[in-house]
Design a protein around this motif. Structure first.
Motif, PDB file in Angstrom:
ATOM      1  N   ASN A 104       0.825  -1.205   0.000  1.00 36.07           N
ATOM      2  CA  ASN A 104       0.000   0.000   0.000  1.00 36.07           C
ATOM      3  C   ASN A 104       0.858   1.254   0.000  1.00 36.07           C
ATOM      4  OD1 ASN A 104      -2.800  -0.775  -0.023  1.00 36.07           O
ATOM      5  ND2 ASN A 104      -2.504  -1.614   2.023  1.00 36.07           N
ATOM      6  N   LYS A 105       0.349   2.276  -0.653  1.00 36.89           N
ATOM      7  CA  LYS A 105       0.943   3.617  -0.719  1.00 36.89           C
ATOM      8  C   LYS A 105       2.139   3.719  -1.673  1.00 36.89           C
ATOM      9  CE  LYS A 105      -1.888   5.151   2.450  1.00 36.89           C
ATOM     10  NZ  LYS A 105      -2.995   6.099   2.097  1.00 36.89           N
ATOM     11  N   GLN A 106       2.490   2.636  -2.364  1.00 33.93           N
ATOM     12  CA  GLN A 106       3.595   2.721  -3.308  1.00 33.93           C
ATOM     13  C   GLN A 106       3.173   3.436  -4.593  1.00 33.93           C
ATOM     14  OE1 GLN A 106       4.759  -1.446  -3.671  1.00 33.93           O
ATOM     15  NE2 GLN A 106       6.620  -1.060  -2.482  1.00 33.93           N
ATOM     16  N   VAL A 107       4.148   4.013  -5.256  1.00 34.88           N
ATOM     17  CA  VAL A 107       3.969   4.596  -6.590  1.00 34.88           C
ATOM     18  C   VAL A 107       4.745   3.717  -7.567  1.00 34.88           C
ATOM     19  CG1 VAL A 107       4.247   6.632  -8.033  1.00 34.88           C
ATOM     20  CG2 VAL A 107       3.773   6.892  -5.588  1.00 34.88           C
ATOM     21  N   LEU A 108       4.085   3.290  -8.646  1.00 35.68           N
ATOM     22  CA  LEU A 108       4.630   2.250  -9.515  1.00 35.68           C
ATOM     23  C   LEU A 108       4.551   2.649 -10.986  1.00 35.68           C
ATOM     24  CD1 LEU A 108       2.596  -0.630  -7.832  1.00 35.68           C
ATOM     25  CD2 LEU A 108       4.939   0.012  -7.263  1.00 35.68           C
ATOM     26  N   PHE A 109       5.554   2.254 -11.768  1.00 37.00           N
ATOM     27  CA  PHE A 109       5.475   2.303 -13.225  1.00 37.00           C
ATOM     28  C   PHE A 109       5.065   0.921 -13.735  1.00 37.00           C
ATOM     29  CE2 PHE A 109       8.841   5.842 -13.691  1.00 37.00           C
ATOM     30  CZ  PHE A 109       7.891   6.788 -14.050  1.00 37.00           C
ATOM     31  N   PHE A 110       4.064   0.870 -14.614  1.00 44.46           N
ATOM     32  CA  PHE A 110       3.703  -0.332 -15.367  1.00 44.46           C
ATOM     33  C   PHE A 110       3.867   0.006 -16.850  1.00 44.46           C
ATOM     34  CE2 PHE A 110       0.629  -3.126 -12.669  1.00 44.46           C
ATOM     35  CZ  PHE A 110       1.416  -2.964 -11.532  1.00 44.46           C
ATOM     36  N   ASP A 111       4.719  -0.736 -17.566  1.00 39.86           N
ATOM     37  CA  ASP A 111       4.834  -0.475 -19.002  1.00 39.86           C
ATOM     38  C   ASP A 111       3.833  -1.318 -19.785  1.00 39.86           C
ATOM     39  OD1 ASP A 111       5.981  -3.017 -19.349  1.00 39.86           O
ATOM     40  OD2 ASP A 111       8.038  -2.254 -19.453  1.00 39.86           O
ATOM     41  N   GLY A 112       4.051  -1.433 -21.097  1.00 43.45           N
ATOM     42  CA  GLY A 112       3.074  -2.101 -21.953  1.00 43.45           C
ATOM     43  C   GLY A 112       3.298  -3.580 -22.148  1.00 43.45           C
ATOM     44  N   GLY A 113       4.147  -4.220 -21.348  1.00 46.24           N
ATOM     45  CA  GLY A 113       4.386  -5.652 -21.486  1.00 46.24           C
ATOM     46  C   GLY A 113       3.178  -6.477 -21.113  1.00 46.24           C
ATOM     47  N   THR A 114       2.993  -7.612 -21.772  1.00 49.97           N
ATOM     48  CA  THR A 114       1.832  -8.454 -21.484  1.00 49.97           C
ATOM     49  C   THR A 114       1.960  -9.176 -20.145  1.00 49.97           C
ATOM     50  OG1 THR A 114       2.819 -10.131 -22.947  1.00 49.97           O
ATOM     51  CG2 THR A 114       1.071  -8.755 -23.866  1.00 49.97           C
ATOM     52  N   SER A 115       3.170  -9.430 -19.668  1.00 50.27           N
ATOM     53  CA  SER A 115       3.331  -9.965 -18.313  1.00 50.27           C
ATOM     54  C   SER A 115       2.926  -8.916 -17.285  1.00 50.27           C
ATOM     55  CB  SER A 115       4.780 -10.401 -18.067  1.00 50.27           C
ATOM     56  OG  SER A 115       5.135 -11.503 -18.869  1.00 50.27           O
ATOM     57  N   VAL A 116       3.229  -7.662 -17.578  1.00 55.79           N
ATOM     58  CA  VAL A 116       2.829  -6.560 -16.704  1.00 55.79           C
ATOM     59  C   VAL A 116       1.306  -6.449 -16.672  1.00 55.79           C
ATOM     60  CG1 VAL A 116       3.025  -4.083 -16.291  1.00 55.79           C
ATOM     61  CG2 VAL A 116       4.988  -5.355 -17.159  1.00 55.79           C
ATOM     62  N   LEU A 117       0.667  -6.664 -17.804  1.00 53.83           N
ATOM     63  CA  LEU A 117      -0.795  -6.643 -17.851  1.00 53.83           C
ATOM     64  C   LEU A 117      -1.386  -7.725 -16.948  1.00 53.83           C
ATOM     65  CD1 LEU A 117      -3.526  -5.724 -18.951  1.00 53.83           C
ATOM     66  CD2 LEU A 117      -3.161  -7.228 -20.922  1.00 53.83           C
ATOM     67  N   GLU A 118      -0.799  -8.911 -16.951  1.00 51.07           N
ATOM     68  CA  GLU A 118      -1.300  -9.977 -16.078  1.00 51.07           C
ATOM     69  C   GLU A 118      -1.187  -9.577 -14.607  1.00 51.07           C
ATOM     70  OE1 GLU A 118      -2.962 -12.692 -17.008  1.00 51.07           O
ATOM     71  OE2 GLU A 118      -2.754 -11.880 -19.045  1.00 51.07           O
ATOM     72  N   LEU A 119      -0.145  -8.825 -14.267  1.00 51.32           N
ATOM     73  CA  LEU A 119      -0.015  -8.310 -12.907  1.00 51.32           C
ATOM     74  C   LEU A 119      -1.136  -7.320 -12.603  1.00 51.32           C
ATOM     75  CD1 LEU A 119       1.451  -7.867 -10.228  1.00 51.32           C
ATOM     76  CD2 LEU A 119       3.000  -6.291 -11.426  1.00 51.32           C
ATOM     77  N   ALA A 120      -1.405  -6.421 -13.527  1.00 54.69           N
ATOM     78  CA  ALA A 120      -2.488  -5.448 -13.321  1.00 54.69           C
ATOM     79  C   ALA A 120      -3.827  -6.144 -13.107  1.00 54.69           C
ATOM     80  CB  ALA A 120      -2.569  -4.508 -14.529  1.00 54.69           C
ATOM     81  N   LYS A 121      -4.042  -7.245 -13.799  1.00 52.63           N
ATOM     82  CA  LYS A 121      -5.324  -7.967 -13.704  1.00 52.63           C
ATOM     83  C   LYS A 121      -5.559  -8.567 -12.326  1.00 52.63           C
ATOM     84  CE  LYS A 121      -5.693  -9.406 -18.589  1.00 52.63           C
ATOM     85  NZ  LYS A 121      -5.650 -10.583 -19.502  1.00 52.63           N
ATOM     86  N   ILE A 122      -4.479  -8.907 -11.608  1.00 53.94           N
ATOM     87  CA  ILE A 122      -4.664  -9.595 -10.319  1.00 53.94           C
ATOM     88  C   ILE A 122      -4.426  -8.687  -9.115  1.00 53.94           C
ATOM     89  CG2 ILE A 122      -4.082 -11.845 -11.307  1.00 53.94           C
ATOM     90  CD1 ILE A 122      -1.360 -11.626  -9.854  1.00 53.94           C
ATOM     91  N   LEU A 123      -4.266  -7.387  -9.340  1.00 50.45           N
ATOM     92  CA  LEU A 123      -4.113  -6.490  -8.203  1.00 50.45           C
ATOM     93  C   LEU A 123      -5.383  -6.520  -7.349  1.00 50.45           C
ATOM     94  CD1 LEU A 123      -2.437  -3.272  -9.661  1.00 50.45           C
ATOM     95  CD2 LEU A 123      -1.368  -5.039  -8.266  1.00 50.45           C
ATOM     96  N   PRO A 124      -5.260  -6.678  -6.038  1.00 49.96           N
ATOM     97  CA  PRO A 124      -6.448  -6.670  -5.164  1.00 49.96           C
ATOM     98  C   PRO A 124      -7.181  -5.339  -5.266  1.00 49.96           C
ATOM     99  CG  PRO A 124      -4.519  -7.510  -3.996  1.00 49.96           C
ATOM    100  CD  PRO A 124      -4.014  -6.952  -5.293  1.00 49.96           C
ATOM    101  N   VAL A 125      -8.497  -5.388  -5.240  1.00 49.24           N
ATOM    102  CA  VAL A 125      -9.289  -4.167  -5.400  1.00 49.24           C
ATOM    103  C   VAL A 125      -9.138  -3.228  -4.205  1.00 49.24           C
ATOM    104  CG1 VAL A 125     -10.976  -5.201  -6.954  1.00 49.24           C
ATOM    105  CG2 VAL A 125     -11.344  -5.325  -4.483  1.00 49.24           C
TER     106      VAL A 125
END
Length: 248
Positions: free
Chosen positions: A90-111
């Motif tokens: 919690n409270k972190q600031v993150l860069f997510f680029d356009g990689g498809t593995s990165v997208l899978e991470l975005a999909k499972i982030l807890p709401v």
């Protein structure tokens, strides 16, 4: 032995191990080093491998277009994403680029995760639209229709405004010497995100290890953590461990 037979053996050796050396190929094929050098130069010119000092490395075969990549190695990417999730707080600031593995991470982030995510990827932004506590900052710029992500001067200017905790880096190609990718503007963007992050975490399916692409990003030693789908230590990751990179 015919030249075509030598070429097939060189390609098989390089592909199966990620790299091959002049010494090994000379012994395996019972020919001179000059012959191997000529063969590797020819194979390099045809884009079938990458000539490097002392031998050759495999060339990344990952599809270039996002629509092809999003259906490639999905189960492996899900494993990688679950490992990466353990690094987020919690409270972190993150860069997510356009990689498809990165997208899978975005999909499972807890709401209920309270983070700020800065991205240039439309699919990543879409995956986070129903996360009430995740602030999403989208980097403007020119749309690259091959990757559904923004690139260019405006995107780089946006990145320069931040200093984030972690950059989740979708790796295209990695060797012990270099991180590289297939697009010049993507290389510029990834380098900028690395330079504006405290820590860089590379998300990488195992088949990308010991491969190289056309555009150099930076030296591999600049990576802090490398995540693959494999659980057991491997000879393929030892060169990266020697660089001080943590392997997950």
């Amino acid at each position: 032995m015919l030249k075509e037979e030598r070429h097939n053996i060189i390609l098989e050796e390089t592909s199966s191990n990620g790299s091959s050396s002049f010494q090994l190929l000379c012994k395996k094929l019972a020919v001179s080093e000059d012959t191997i050098r000529r063969d590797i130069r020819e194979l390099d010119s045809r884009g079938l491998l990458k000539a490097v000092r002392g031998g050759a490395v495999s060339v990344s075969r990952i599809p270039h277009h996002y629509r092809e990549r999003e259906h490639t190695d999905i189960e492996q990417k899900k494993v990688i994403a679950k490992k990466a999730l353990t690094l987020i707080k919690n409270k972190q600031v993150l860069f997510f680029d356009g990689g498809t593995s990165v997208l899978e991470l975005a999909k499972i982030l807890p709401v209920d995760l309270n983070v700020t995510i800065i991205t240039n990827s439309f699919p990543v932004a879409n995956a986070l639209e129903d996360h009430p506590l995740a602030e999403v900052i989208f980097l403007g710029g020119r749309l690259n229709k091959m990757s559904f992500a923004t690139f260019g001067h405006e995107t780089l200017k946006g990145i320069s405004k931040f200093k984030v905790d972690i950059y989740f880096f979708g790796i295209c190609s990695i060797s012990p010497d270099s991180l590289s990718c297939k697009d010049l503007e993507d290389a510029e963007l990834k380098l900028a995100m690395m330079q504006h992050s405290v820590k860089t975490v590379g998300l990488c399916t195992f088949d990308k290890l010991n491969s190289e692409s056309t555009y150099f990003i930076t030296e591999t030693k600049e990576l802090d953590i490398l995540i693959t789908e494999k659980d057991d230590p491997s000879l393929h990751t030892k060169p990266f461990t020697k660089l001080g990179i943590e392997i997950l």
